[in-house]
Motif scaffolding. Structure first.
Motif, PDB file in Angstrom:
ATOM      1  N   THR A  86       0.737  -1.270   0.084  1.00  0.00           N
ATOM      2  CA  THR A  86      -0.022   0.099   0.005  1.00  0.00           C
ATOM      3  C   THR A  86       0.757   1.177   0.242  1.00  0.00           C
ATOM      4  O   THR A  86       0.616   2.133  -0.876  1.00  0.00           O
ATOM      5  N   PHE A 124      -7.190  -5.575  -3.641  1.00  0.00           N
ATOM      6  CA  PHE A 124      -7.444  -4.172  -2.932  1.00  0.00           C
ATOM      7  C   PHE A 124      -8.336  -4.355  -1.699  1.00  0.00           C
ATOM      8  O   PHE A 124      -9.604  -4.525  -2.236  1.00  0.00           O
ATOM      9  N   CYS A 140      -7.089   1.090   4.361  1.00  0.00           N
ATOM     10  CA  CYS A 140      -7.082   0.179   2.956  1.00  0.00           C
ATOM     11  C   CYS A 140      -5.600  -0.332   2.858  1.00  0.00           C
ATOM     12  O   CYS A 140      -4.666   0.024   2.913  1.00  0.00           O
ATOM     13  N   LEU A 161      -3.699  -2.494  -0.495  1.00  0.00           N
ATOM     14  CA  LEU A 161      -3.055  -3.146  -1.693  1.00  0.00           C
ATOM     15  C   LEU A 161      -2.153  -4.343  -1.319  1.00  0.00           C
ATOM     16  O   LEU A 161      -1.064  -4.105  -0.814  1.00  0.00           O
TER      17      LEU A 161
END
Length: 523
Positions: free
Chosen positions: A22, A410, A420, A422
């Motif tokens: 991320t 994701f 969040c 990735l």
């Protein structure tokens, strides 16, 4: 002891592994504080790298968005290559809303991806400060792609009716077979008189409500959605999570509910928030028929697998095999999103759910790895004991953002104290193939096209089938995936491919090498 050590090393070598990238991808800072709920992958600028849209809820008090000062406008990120993303500053999609899902889709057949954003609007927004007040009343939105620039055409398109409030999942399908992609918008039950709507594409990005004419019930509600041709008649059918209803297409652009399956799909709830949620179709046993996996939006999640056993009188026959196939455990966390994908490229599709473990800041997603067939049934095993404590993410669409042939994730974060993620897939390299379809008389995006993969020289031989997929997007819950059929092929090096377009025309390609992206254009 030596034998046990060797087994452990072998298991680690073949495990499905992800690494959190991320921060190095440039996503950590721009998404800090987002109360996220939906996301979509899609190559909106046409450079063969998938880009990312993220949507969140912007109606909460400022303090809930720490470390941000307040709500985060929905961001759009361009994939700049090299594992990096850059935020598209000033894009029209940067709105404040209660965004519950999104998909990229070519709705005007011009070769570029438009963006539909499902917003969960409130009928009575009440008072409050901005931008929270406006966010409460924001209805769903459609953005037209003008050479890589997304333009808001919600009002004039007819695709965002003011009567649609608590929108959730978005279905993309050509229900009437006219070569234009239509929209199926699922509304949840948490509003007065919920009404999901089917919108017919009239061309030029104009839509009309055909829910009543299509035979769909006025009171259809749900959360997640999956679309597939479940009875092999060449037309799209769909399953709606929460209401747990399967609708099968009829000639003339109408639908009927699959009678006799109500008891099969019914779930006796633990409590008032034990809701079936996401849905995904996929061939779990290589027989060319789509199984169904349904996830659960409950703190004691019972995720279920339904085996496709053929058709009878034009309707699919499904049987629940959750316990037999290895998904009989109760997960101590919500599992809203679900996908059927081959994450280790071994040739067998795995089942991914958007619950996870968080250890010292590291997130490990819940994956049931395919173990092969036993007594004719697919078998799965979680890579980790499904015990508490666990966390969850509302959405987590898959996509190969770095084009290395391995599917990445994701994960859209909802909670303070997390963010969040990735996750780059770094599993051991094995053979893979990605297939894109471009329609001519069928929709240009290839939605609804079917692809079968066989060993070289064995095309059409059912017992030799290596994989079957249908081109689709927007399955699971609250997310959108690239409209590409991804196949893991293990040690196979050369394959034959059969592609069938929605209108029944076919392409056969023999002797295709693996580890590449192939495009099939309708003749």
């Amino acid at each position: 002891m030596a034998s046990a050590t060797v087994s452990a090393i072998a298991a680690e070598a073949t495990a499905i592994r992800f690494r959190d990238v991320t921060e190095s991808a440039g996503l950590l800072g721009p998404l800090a504080g987002l109360m996220g709920h939906g996301a979509a992958w899609g190559d909106f600028d046409g450079d063969d790298r998938i880009d990312l849209f993220v949507g969140g809820f912007s109606d909460r008090p400022d303090k809930e968005y720490a470390p941000a000062d307040g709500p985060i406008a929905n961001p759009l990120f361009r994939n700049s290559g090299g594992g990096r993303f850059e935020r598209v500053i000033g894009s029209a999609v940067e709105t404040f809303a209660r965004t519950s899902g999104a998909v990229f889709a070519d709705l005007d057949n011009n070769g570029t991806l438009d963006l539909y954003v499902a917003n969960n609007a409130k009928r009575k927004p009440g008072g409050g400060q901005e931008p929270q007040l406006s966010a409460k009343g924001k209805h769903s939105q459609l953005f037209r792609n003008d050479a890589g620039k997304l333009v808001n055409i919600s009002a004039e398109s007819g695709a965002c009716p003011e009567t649609l409030y608590t929108a959730r999942n978005i279905g993309v399908l050509d229900y009437d077979g006219n070569g234009l992609l239509d929209l199926l918008l699922i509304e949840d039950k948490f509003t007065s008189a919920p009404r999901s709507v089917l919108l017919r594409n009239q061309g030029n990005l104009k839509f009309e409500d055909v829910t009543k004419q299509s035979g769909l019930p006025e009171n259809l509600f749900g959360l997640g959605l999956a679309v597939a041709d479940v009875n092999d008649d060449g037309r799209p059918d769909f399953f709606v999570g929460h209401s747990n209803r399967l609708f099968v297409s009829q000639s003339g652009g109408t639908y009927r509910e699959a009678a006799g399956l109500e008891a099969v799909f019914r779930l006796e709830s633990f409590d008032d928030e034990d809701w079936p949620c996401g849905a995904a179709f996929g061939d779990l046993n290589r027989d060319g028929r789509p199984e169904l996996v349904v996830s659960t939006h409950g703190v004691r999640a019972r995720n279920r697998v339904f085996l496709h056993e053929g058709t009878k009188d034009g309707l699919p026959v499904y049987r629940e095999i959750s316990l037999e196939c290895g998904l009989g455990d109760v997960i101590p966390a919500k599992c809203p999103h679900v996908e059927i994908q081959d994450f280790d490229n071994d040739g067998w599709p795995d089942i991914y759910l958007s619950a996870a473990w968080k250890d010292d800041g590291k997130v490990t997603p819940l994956l049931y790895r395919h173990q092969g067939l036993k007594d004719g049934l697919p078998r799965f095993a979680s890579q980790r004991a499904t015990t508490a404590p666990m966390i969850y993410f509302p959405a987590g669409p898959s996509g190969d953002f770095d084009n290395d042939g391995r599917l990445d994730l994701f994960l859209v974060n909802w909670f303070p104290g997390n963010h969040c993620r990735l996750l780059r897939n770094e599993s051991a390299e094995q053979g893979w193939l990605k297939c894109r379809v471009k329609g001519r008389t069928s929709n240009r995006m290839g939605i609804g096209s079917k692809i079968w993969i066989y060993p070289a020289g064995k095309i059409g031989q059912a017992e030799a089938l290596l994989g079957y997929r249908e081109i689709t997007t927007g399955y699971g819950y609250a997310g959108g995936q690239p409209a590409i059929a991804h196949f893991g092929l293990g040690a196979t090096e050369v394959v034959d491919i059969l592609v069938r377009f929605p209108d029944g025309t076919e392409i056969r390609r023999a002797g295709a090498n693996v580890d590449q992206v192939l495009e099939f254009k309708q003749p």
